[in-house]
Design a protein around this motif. Structure first.
Motif, short mmCIF file in Angstrom:
data_model
loop_
_atom_site.label_atom_id
_atom_site.label_comp_id
_atom_site.label_asym_id
_atom_site.label_seq_id
_atom_site.Cartn_x
_atom_site.Cartn_y
_atom_site.Cartn_z
N LEU A 1 0.84 -1.20 0.00
CA LEU A 1 0.00 0.00 0.00
C LEU A 1 0.87 1.25 0.00
N ILE A 2 0.61 2.16 -0.96
CA ILE A 2 1.37 3.41 -1.03
C ILE A 2 0.38 4.58 -1.11
N ILE A 3 0.67 5.64 -0.35
CA ILE A 3 -0.17 6.83 -0.40
C ILE A 3 0.47 7.81 -1.40
N ILE A 4 -0.38 8.37 -2.28
CA ILE A 4 0.14 9.34 -3.25
C ILE A 4 -0.40 10.71 -2.88
N GLU A 5 0.51 11.67 -2.69
CA GLU A 5 0.00 13.02 -2.38
C GLU A 5 0.80 14.10 -3.08
N ASP A 6 0.17 15.26 -3.18
CA ASP A 6 0.82 16.41 -3.81
C ASP A 6 1.73 17.06 -2.76
N SER A 7 3.00 17.30 -3.14
CA SER A 7 3.92 17.81 -2.12
C SER A 7 3.53 19.22 -1.67
N LYS A 8 2.91 20.00 -2.56
CA LYS A 8 2.54 21.36 -2.17
C LYS A 8 1.19 21.42 -1.45
N TYR A 9 0.25 20.59 -1.91
CA TYR A 9 -1.12 20.61 -1.35
C TYR A 9 -1.48 19.19 -0.91
N PRO A 10 -0.90 18.72 0.20
CA PRO A 10 -1.03 17.31 0.56
C PRO A 10 -2.48 16.84 0.73
N ILE B 294 -6.62 16.53 -3.89
CA ILE B 294 -6.37 15.52 -4.92
C ILE B 294 -6.17 16.30 -6.23
N THR B 295 -4.93 16.67 -6.49
CA THR B 295 -4.62 17.53 -7.63
C THR B 295 -4.44 16.69 -8.91
N GLU B 296 -4.34 17.39 -10.05
CA GLU B 296 -4.08 16.70 -11.32
C GLU B 296 -2.79 15.88 -11.23
N ASN B 297 -1.80 16.41 -10.49
CA ASN B 297 -0.54 15.69 -10.32
C ASN B 297 -0.74 14.33 -9.67
N VAL B 298 -1.60 14.32 -8.66
CA VAL B 298 -1.86 13.07 -7.94
C VAL B 298 -2.56 12.09 -8.89
N VAL C 146 4.97 6.80 1.24
CA VAL C 146 4.23 7.90 0.60
C VAL C 146 5.03 8.35 -0.61
N ILE C 147 4.37 8.52 -1.76
CA ILE C 147 5.04 9.15 -2.91
C ILE C 147 4.50 10.58 -3.01
N ARG C 148 5.41 11.56 -2.92
CA ARG C 148 4.98 12.97 -3.01
C ARG C 148 5.31 13.48 -4.42
N VAL C 149 4.29 13.98 -5.12
CA VAL C 149 4.51 14.43 -6.49
C VAL C 149 4.44 15.96 -6.56
N ASP C 150 5.19 16.51 -7.51
CA ASP C 150 5.06 17.97 -7.71
C ASP C 150 5.29 18.32 -9.16
#
Ligand code: TXA
Ligand code: MG
Length: 368
Positions: A259-268, A271-275, A364-368
């Motif tokens: 299990l991995i949580i995906i979140e936006d690094s700027k707006y955790p 649920i942004t387009e990045n996520v 957690v994978i943080r995307v930006d």
């Protein structure tokens, strides 16, 4: 009929030579609660509904019964049990001292999803408290739980009724999945209301401290007793900081898959387009991936292997109530790869993420 059932149940409190016992499924009728109470008085174990999750109950003042609870759950013996009572007056029997702030919290939140840690009296066995000099006490609000405590006349030690490490049970079926053949009975009260465990607050230090977040939030506590701290080990997990609630150090609630949580690094908490793009690109790599989401964004994912936790990310009461069954469902689906959105929006967001992060082993994978 009642007598026969009771006798049979009591004979059936410890595993025989087969290593297994027959687990009776009971209703919330007074006849069945009477049977469950007899089992508890005889030192056996009964799982029962509370407003938070199902508990695995045994006589809190019996070393033998407490020992059976650890054995049935496969739980490390240094992880203490919560003692459930049905009358505020009983706190005086269990706790060596009861500060005014504790009394104020009981008055405000009991019966309900708040556990209070106080110094223990010698009467409470070390087996129940995992060797600690303190005891965790809670008065649940579920009518079947209260009736069982009153009818049995015992203080009920009850951890969540799951096998150690698995998601806590929110239905009697979940309890049976984990406990069938290990305990004497389960009282079926249908799905529970809240779905995550009680808030734990310690009143043993100078400033009241939250050891586990739950339905009763920091600000709700502060309205009643002023300044409240949060155990620093909860805020930023660090292998060198030991949580004050021993149970919080274990990986918990984990589904079998990764299990991995995906979140936006700027707006955790958004649920942004990045996520969404990241989750879709991971689905492309692993088409069997299961996604934990809400109706708000579910249609954006290129898969039908979706588990819905609510209508949108603000509905944290619904998300909390569905979280553990969602994690169990991942196993039912045989999910090897699970991706989750961040669910920290809403009042219960912190309590939800505390469980979800531990279920994910903090991946957690943080995307930006
Ligand atoms: O909502 C709940 O609290 C549920 C229902 C059944 O009442 N019970 C529950 O129990 O969640 P359990 O055993 O799964 O979790 C109890 C937590 C563990 O993390 C344990 O380490 C902590 O409470 N705890 C118990 N006694 C403690 C003590 N004396 N000091 C610090 N932590 C304690
Ligand atoms: Mg538990």
């Amino acid at each position: 009929m009642k007598t026969t059932n009771t006798t049979d149940s009591i004979k059936n409190i410890t595993p025989g030579e087969s290593g297994s016992i027959t687990t009776s499924l009971l209703t919330q009728s007074s006849e069945d609660i009477h049977i469950a109470a007899e089992i508890l008085r005889a030192g056996g174990l009964v799982a029962f509904p509370t407003e938070t999750v199902y508990g695995l109950g045994g006589d809190a003042l019996s070393e033998t019964a407490a020992g059976r609870i650890y054995a049935a759950k496969g739980r490390p013996s240094d992880n203490p049990l919560i003692v459930h009572i049905a009358d505020t007056k009983d706190v005086e029997n269990l706790a060596a001292s009861v500060p005014d702030k504790a009394k104020a919290l009981m008055e405000a939140f009991w019966p309900g999803p708040l556990t209070i840690i106080l110094p223990k009296k010698p009467l409470v066995p070390d087996t129940t408290t995992g060797g600690l000099p303190t005891v965790a006490i809670r008065m649940p609000s579920h009518p079947a739980a209260l009736e069982l405590i009153r009818e049995s006349g015992v203080f009920i030690a009850a951890p969540s009724a799951n096998t150690s490490g698995r998601p806590s049970p929110t239905t009697a079926e979940h309890v049976m999945e984990d406990m069938n053949g290990r305990i004497a009975a389960v009282i079926d009260g249908g799905p529970v209301g809240i779905g995550i465990e009680s808030t734990i607050v310690s009143l043993t230090g100078d400033i009241p401290t939250i050891l586990r977040p739950g339905y009763v939030t920091k600000s709700m506590l502060e309205v009643i007793i002023g300044e409240v701290h949060i155990d620093p080990a909860l805020i930023k997990p660090d292998p060198n900081i030991r949580p004050q609630a021993p149970g919080m150090k274990y990986t918990h609630y984990s589904p079998k898959g990764d299990l991995i949580i995906i979140e936006d690094s700027k707006y955790p908490d958004m649920i942004t387009e990045n996520v969404i793009n990241k989750i879709n690109s991971l689905i492309k790599e692993q088409p069997d991936t299961v996604v934990l989401t809400t109706a708000e964004t579910a249609s954006r994912y290129n898969t039908d292997r979706i588990i819905l936790l609510g209508d949108d990310h603000g509905t944290s009461l619904t998300i909390a109530s569905r979280l553990y069954s969602a994690l169990r469902k991942c196993d039912d689906l045989g999910a090897a790869h699970i991706l989750s959105e961040n669910f920290s929006q809403g009042e219960l967001g912190g309590a939800i993420m505390n469980r979800l992060l531990r279920a994910a082993g903090h991946k957690v994978i943080r995307v930006d």
